[in-house]
Design a protein around this motif. Structure first.
Motif, short mmCIF file in Angstrom:
data_model
loop_
_atom_site.label_atom_id
_atom_site.label_comp_id
_atom_site.label_asym_id
_atom_site.label_seq_id
_atom_site.Cartn_x
_atom_site.Cartn_y
_atom_site.Cartn_z
N ASN A 259 -22.80 8.43 -52.23
CA ASN A 259 -22.31 9.57 -51.47
C ASN A 259 -21.82 10.61 -52.47
O ASN A 259 -20.99 10.31 -53.34
CB ASN A 259 -21.17 9.15 -50.54
CG ASN A 259 -21.64 8.18 -49.47
OD1 ASN A 259 -22.65 8.42 -48.81
ND2 ASN A 259 -20.94 7.07 -49.31
N ARG B 11 -20.49 14.65 -53.24
CA ARG B 11 -19.94 15.90 -52.74
C ARG B 11 -19.87 16.90 -53.86
O ARG B 11 -19.31 16.65 -54.92
CB ARG B 11 -18.53 15.71 -52.17
CG ARG B 11 -18.07 16.93 -51.38
CD ARG B 11 -16.58 17.09 -51.24
NE ARG B 11 -16.24 18.24 -50.43
CZ ARG B 11 -16.38 19.50 -50.80
NH1 ARG B 11 -16.87 19.78 -51.99
NH2 ARG B 11 -16.05 20.49 -50.00
N VAL C 224 -32.46 12.77 -50.73
CA VAL C 224 -31.18 13.36 -50.37
C VAL C 224 -31.17 13.54 -48.87
O VAL C 224 -31.99 14.28 -48.31
CB VAL C 224 -30.95 14.71 -51.09
CG1 VAL C 224 -29.64 15.35 -50.63
CG2 VAL C 224 -30.96 14.53 -52.59
N ASP C 225 -30.28 12.83 -48.20
CA ASP C 225 -30.22 12.84 -46.73
C ASP C 225 -31.57 12.49 -46.12
O ASP C 225 -32.00 13.07 -45.11
CB ASP C 225 -29.74 14.20 -46.21
CG ASP C 225 -28.34 14.53 -46.68
OD1 ASP C 225 -27.55 13.60 -46.92
OD2 ASP C 225 -28.03 15.73 -46.84
N THR D 115 -36.79 14.17 -52.98
CA THR D 115 -36.45 15.26 -53.89
C THR D 115 -36.99 14.93 -55.28
O THR D 115 -37.10 13.75 -55.64
CB THR D 115 -34.92 15.48 -53.94
OG1 THR D 115 -34.63 16.70 -54.62
CG2 THR D 115 -34.21 14.33 -54.62
N VAL E 194 -28.50 17.96 -56.42
CA VAL E 194 -27.83 17.74 -55.14
C VAL E 194 -27.34 19.09 -54.64
O VAL E 194 -26.61 19.78 -55.34
CB VAL E 194 -26.64 16.77 -55.30
CG1 VAL E 194 -25.97 16.53 -53.96
CG2 VAL E 194 -27.11 15.45 -55.90
N THR F 140 -21.77 17.68 -48.74
CA THR F 140 -21.65 16.22 -48.85
C THR F 140 -22.96 15.59 -48.42
O THR F 140 -23.48 15.90 -47.34
CB THR F 140 -20.50 15.71 -47.96
OG1 THR F 140 -19.28 16.33 -48.38
CG2 THR F 140 -20.36 14.20 -48.07
N HIS F 141 -23.50 14.70 -49.26
CA HIS F 141 -24.84 14.18 -49.02
C HIS F 141 -24.94 12.69 -49.37
O HIS F 141 -24.19 12.19 -50.20
CB HIS F 141 -25.87 14.94 -49.86
CG HIS F 141 -25.87 16.41 -49.62
ND1 HIS F 141 -26.50 17.00 -48.55
CD2 HIS F 141 -25.27 17.42 -50.32
CE1 HIS F 141 -26.33 18.31 -48.59
NE2 HIS F 141 -25.58 18.58 -49.66
N SER F 142 -25.91 12.05 -48.72
CA SER F 142 -26.31 10.69 -49.08
C SER F 142 -27.48 10.78 -50.03
O SER F 142 -28.49 11.43 -49.73
CB SER F 142 -26.71 9.91 -47.83
OG SER F 142 -27.34 8.69 -48.17
N VAL F 143 -27.35 10.16 -51.21
CA VAL F 143 -28.42 10.16 -52.21
C VAL F 143 -28.86 8.72 -52.42
O VAL F 143 -28.02 7.85 -52.70
CB VAL F 143 -27.97 10.79 -53.53
CG1 VAL F 143 -29.10 10.77 -54.54
CG2 VAL F 143 -27.47 12.22 -53.31
#
Length: 244
Positions: free
Chosen positions: A189, A191, A212-213, A217, A231, A235-238
């Protein structure tokens, strides 16, 4: 039980929070690749199963200069016999095993077992981290020279390619939290306040995919032998995953 017996050092390393790598400064301490039996990662290994870029990087580290020309002189077993090289922090080698006493100020003595001494290297960078400044390179010769020219590995990275990022100081609320770490999948996660490069110190290999989400990518060669992704703000899930 005879060959893979568990020593005090092995038990200690197995109990530490992952991921991290180990560097052994003497070939007599551990045969190459045997730590994998215990689920412990090291910087050493046989050259047939290591990428050429990683071998070149290790040669440059051993030589103490941006020299990636063969022959490398490892004699089939890639390892280091020094801990003072400038680039060593990027290897994520948190623990050092040595048969002799070490006095470098960045090493913290943990304990001894027989003749083997265990140190923690406080310079070691995490397996994944954000940087605030990107240094572009167009090929490996330029990349290794620029890598040696970096002043702070915690804040800068050499990236081969042209990712779109903004070079401003990292803020205290920007972070990377790893939620899953396995040999073929890493979940984080992240940010960030502006688009940032996320560095992953795992050898670049075309079998890796980054999302990414959930959206794939590009992965960039970063710090000569490793990986990096951009990124976007927020806020993202990688997720990094590997498949043949």
């Amino acid at each position: 039980q005879y060959f893979f017996h568990e020593t005090k050092i092995i038990t200690f390393l197995k109990g530490q929070e992952k991921p991290f790598r180990v560097v052994s400064l003497d070939k007599r301490i551990l045969p190459p690749n045997t730590l994998s039996f215990y689920g412990i990662e090291s910087i050493e290994g046989y050259d047939p199963i290591i990428s050429s870029r990683y071998e070149e990087l290790m040669a440059a580290i051993a030589r103490g200069k941006p020299d990636i020309a063969p022959p490398f002189g490892f004699n089939r077993i890639i390892t280091l016999e020094t801990i003072s090289a400038k680039l060593e922090p990027i290897l994520n080698a948190r623990y050092v095993l040595s048969l002799s006493a070490l006095s470098e100020p960045y090493l913290r003595h943990v304990f001894d077992e027989g003749e083997t001494k265990v140190y923690e290297d406080t310079r070691a960078l995490p397996r994944v981290y954000l940087v605030e400044r990107l240094v572009p390179a167009t090929g490996k010769e330029e990349a290794i020279v620029k890598l040696y020219g970096l002043s702070d590995f915690r804040l800068e990275a050499v990236v081969e390619g042209k990712p779109e990022v903004i070079s401003i100081p990292l803020q205290s609320n920007e972070s990377v939290v790893m939620s899953r770490y396995e040999p073929s999948i890493i979940e984080m996660n992240v940010r960030v306040d502006v688009p940032r490069v996320l560095v992953i110190s795992i050898a670049f290999n075309r079998g890796w995919r980054a999302r990414v989400d959930g959206r794939e990518t590009p992965i960039y060669r970063t710090n000569y032998a490793f990986q990096g992704v951009v990124v976007p703000t927020g806020t993202h899930s990688v997720v990094f995953s590997y498949s043949l």
